[in-house]
Design a protein around this motif. Structure first.
Motif, short mmCIF file in Angstrom:
data_model
loop_
_atom_site.label_atom_id
_atom_site.label_comp_id
_atom_site.label_asym_id
_atom_site.label_seq_id
_atom_site.Cartn_x
_atom_site.Cartn_y
_atom_site.Cartn_z
N VAL A 90 0.85 -1.21 0.00
CA VAL A 90 0.00 0.00 0.00
C VAL A 90 0.88 1.25 0.00
O VAL A 90 0.68 2.18 -0.78
N LEU A 208 -1.81 -0.12 11.42
CA LEU A 208 -2.23 -0.97 10.29
C LEU A 208 -1.68 -2.39 10.43
O LEU A 208 -2.39 -3.37 10.17
N HIS A 211 -3.64 -4.43 13.04
CA HIS A 211 -4.93 -4.92 12.54
C HIS A 211 -4.74 -6.03 11.50
O HIS A 211 -5.43 -7.04 11.51
N ARG A 212 -3.79 -5.81 10.59
CA ARG A 212 -3.59 -6.80 9.52
C ARG A 212 -3.06 -8.12 10.08
O ARG A 212 -3.39 -9.19 9.57
N LEU A 215 -5.92 -9.99 11.57
CA LEU A 215 -6.69 -10.60 10.48
C LEU A 215 -5.97 -11.86 9.97
O LEU A 215 -6.61 -12.90 9.73
N ALA A 218 -6.57 -14.64 12.34
CA ALA A 218 -7.95 -15.15 12.24
C ALA A 218 -8.11 -16.01 10.99
O ALA A 218 -8.77 -17.05 11.02
N GLN A 222 -9.05 -19.97 10.85
CA GLN A 222 -10.18 -20.47 10.06
C GLN A 222 -9.72 -21.60 9.13
O GLN A 222 -10.39 -22.62 9.00
N ARG A 225 -9.38 -24.69 11.07
CA ARG A 225 -10.69 -25.27 11.41
C ARG A 225 -11.28 -26.02 10.22
O ARG A 225 -11.81 -27.11 10.35
N VAL A 226 -11.19 -25.40 9.05
CA VAL A 226 -11.73 -26.03 7.84
C VAL A 226 -11.03 -27.35 7.58
O VAL A 226 -11.65 -28.37 7.25
N LEU A 229 -12.17 -29.93 10.09
CA LEU A 229 -13.53 -30.35 9.77
C LEU A 229 -13.53 -31.34 8.60
O LEU A 229 -14.22 -32.35 8.61
N TYR B 21 -7.95 1.29 3.15
CA TYR B 21 -7.25 0.04 3.46
C TYR B 21 -7.53 -0.39 4.91
O TYR B 21 -7.85 -1.56 5.17
N ALA B 22 -7.44 0.59 5.83
CA ALA B 22 -7.70 0.28 7.25
C ALA B 22 -9.12 -0.24 7.43
O ALA B 22 -9.35 -1.21 8.16
N VAL B 25 -9.50 -3.85 6.15
CA VAL B 25 -8.92 -4.83 7.09
C VAL B 25 -9.88 -5.04 8.26
O VAL B 25 -10.15 -6.17 8.68
N ARG B 26 -10.42 -3.94 8.79
CA ARG B 26 -11.34 -4.04 9.93
C ARG B 26 -12.59 -4.83 9.56
O ARG B 26 -13.07 -5.67 10.33
N ARG B 28 -12.96 -7.05 7.12
CA ARG B 28 -12.63 -8.47 6.90
C ARG B 28 -12.47 -9.19 8.24
O ARG B 28 -12.93 -10.31 8.43
N LEU B 29 -11.83 -8.49 9.19
CA LEU B 29 -11.61 -9.09 10.52
C LEU B 29 -12.95 -9.29 11.24
O LEU B 29 -13.18 -10.33 11.85
N LEU B 32 -14.89 -12.20 9.72
CA LEU B 32 -14.30 -13.48 10.10
C LEU B 32 -14.60 -13.81 11.57
O LEU B 32 -14.91 -14.96 11.91
N ARG B 35 -18.23 -14.89 11.99
CA ARG B 35 -18.46 -16.25 11.48
C ARG B 35 -17.86 -17.27 12.43
O ARG B 35 -18.42 -18.35 12.64
N ALA B 36 -16.73 -16.93 13.02
CA ALA B 36 -16.10 -17.85 13.98
C ALA B 36 -16.98 -18.00 15.22
O ALA B 36 -17.11 -19.09 15.77
N PHE B 40 -19.03 -21.31 12.22
CA PHE B 40 -18.87 -21.71 10.81
C PHE B 40 -19.92 -22.75 10.38
O PHE B 40 -19.59 -23.91 10.17
N GLY B 44 -16.99 -23.06 7.12
CA GLY B 44 -15.98 -22.04 6.79
C GLY B 44 -15.57 -22.05 5.34
O GLY B 44 -14.53 -21.53 4.98
N SER B 46 -17.32 -20.81 2.70
CA SER B 46 -17.72 -19.67 1.84
C SER B 46 -16.91 -18.43 2.19
O SER B 46 -16.33 -18.34 3.25
#
Lengths: 248, 46
Positions: A90, A208, A211-212, A215, A218, A222, A225-226, A229, B21-22, B25-26, B28-29, B32, B35-36, B40, B44, B46
Motif C-alpha cells: 500500500v 495498520l 490490525h492486519r 486478520l 484469524a 479459520q 478449522r476447515v 472439519l 485500506y484500514a 482490514v477491519r 474483513r476481521l 471473520l 463467522r467464527a 462456521f 468455513g 464460503s
C-alpha cells in the motif's frame, strides 16, 4: 491488559492526531520552497510513505528470516511477514502516486524511466508477486517456507532503490537530509515537519500492521478449522464435487 | 497557493487510500470474527 488497551485505543488515536498535526504543519505552517514553490509540500507525504515501505519490507524480511531459522521457527513470524508486506505494498503504491503528483509540476512529466522510479516500481511488483505466492495453495509450512525465501530475495531490491540515485545518474534528487557531505540548509520548520511526518506515518504503520496481523491470525485459524472439519467428516457425507460439463 | 490541485490530490489520495485500506482490514476481521463466533455453519468454506 495495559498493552492491549494501548494497541486498541491509544495507538490509533495518537496516529490520527499526529497525522492531523502533520497536515496542518505541511499545508499551513511551513513556508513554500524557494525553488519548487508549494509543490514541495508533497515531500511531507512522499518521503514518509517511502520510509514506511522500507520499514514494512524490513519487518517482512526479518520475520521471514526468523521463520527460516529452525530455532526461532514459529507460524506467527510467517503471518507477521505477510501482514507487513501487504501494508508495504500500500505504501509503495502511494510512494509512486505521490511522487508522480510531485513530478508533474516540478519535472513536467508524470513518469520517466529514471533509475529510482523504475527500481521502486520493480519493488512494488516483487511484493505483489510475493503476496500472490502466499495465496498459492499447499501445506502451511511449505507455503510459509517458500514465501520466506521469496521475501528475502525481494528485499534485496530495497537497498538498490535507496542507492539508485547514487549509483546511476538520475533525475530524482540524491539523498539530502541524511547526506553528511551536503549542507542542505533545510529550514528548521521544514526539517521538523518532515521528521514529524516520519513519526506520524510510523505510528500509522504500527496501527495498520496490528490490525492486519490480527486478520492474518484469524484467517489462519479459520483455515485450520476447515482442515480439521474436512479430516473429521467421513468421505460419504462430504458434498460431492460438481460434475464437469461434457465436452462437445 | 500554486499547484494546489496536485497538492490536494496527493493529500486526499493518500488519506483516502490509507483510510480505505484500514477499513477493509477491519471489515474483513469483523466478518471473520462473527463467522467464527457462529461456529462456521457452512464449515468455513464460503
Amino acid at each position: 491488559m495495559m498493552t492491549a488497551r494501548i494497541g486498541r485505543a491509544v495507538l490509533p488515536a495518537t496516529a490520527v492526531l499526529s497525522l492531523a498535526v502533520l497536515a496542518w504543519l505541511a499545508l499551513g505552517a511551513t513556508p513554500p520552497d524557494a525553488v519548487q514553490g508549494d509543490a514541495q509540500r508533497l515531500m511531507y507525504l512522499h518521503v514518509p510513505v517511502a520510509w514506511l515501505a522500507y520499514l514494512a519490507y524490513g519487518v517482512t524480511a526479518l520475520a521471514s528470516l526468523l521463520y527460516l531459522v529452525p530455532r526461532t521457527r514459529n507460524r506467527r513470524w510467517d503471518l507477521l511477514a505477510g501482514a507487513s508486506a501487504e501494508v508495504g505494498v500500500v505504501f509503495t503504491a502511494l510512494t509512486i502516486v505521490d511522487g508522480s503528483l510531485w513530478a508533474r509540476p516540478v519535472w513536467g512529466v508524470w513518469w520517466t524511466w529514471d533509475a529510482r522510479l523504475v527500481t521502486t516500481a520493480v519493488l512494488l511488483f516483487l511484493y505483489l508477486g510475493y503476496l500472490a505466492l502466499r495465496r498459492v495453495p499447499g501445506p502451511a509450512d511449505r507455503r510459509a517456507r517458500r514465501s520466506a525465501v521469496v521475501a528475502l530475495i525481494a528485499f534485496a531490491d530495497v537497498p538498490v532503490v535507496h542507492l539508485s540515485v547514487i549509483w546511476w545518474r538520475t533525475l530524482h534528487q540524491q539523498p539530502t537530509v541524511l547526506n553528511p557531505e551536503l549542507d542542505p540548509q533545510i529550514h528548521g520548520i521544514m526539517a521538523f515537519t518532515l521528521l514529524w511526518g516520519v513519526l506520524a506515518f510510523t505510528l500509522l504503520y504500527a496501527v495498520l500492521l496490528r490490525h492486519r496481523y490480527r486478520l492474518a491470525r484469524a484467517e489462519a485459524e479459520q483455515e485450520e478449522r476447515v482442515l480439521q472439519l474436512a479430516l473429521m467428516t467421513p468421505p460419504a457425507t462430504r458434498p460431492a464435487a460438481a460434475a464437469p460439463e461434457p465436452v462437445r | 497557493m500554486r499547484d494546489l490541485g496536485y497538492i490536494l490530490a496527493g493529500y486526499l489520495l493518500t488519506g483516502g487510500a490509507v483510510a480505505g485500506y484500514a477499513l477493509s482490514v477491519r471489515l474483513r476481521l469483523r466478518r471473520l470474527t462473527r463467522r467464527a463466533q457462529r461456529g462456521f455453519p457452512d464449515g468455513g468454506l464460503s
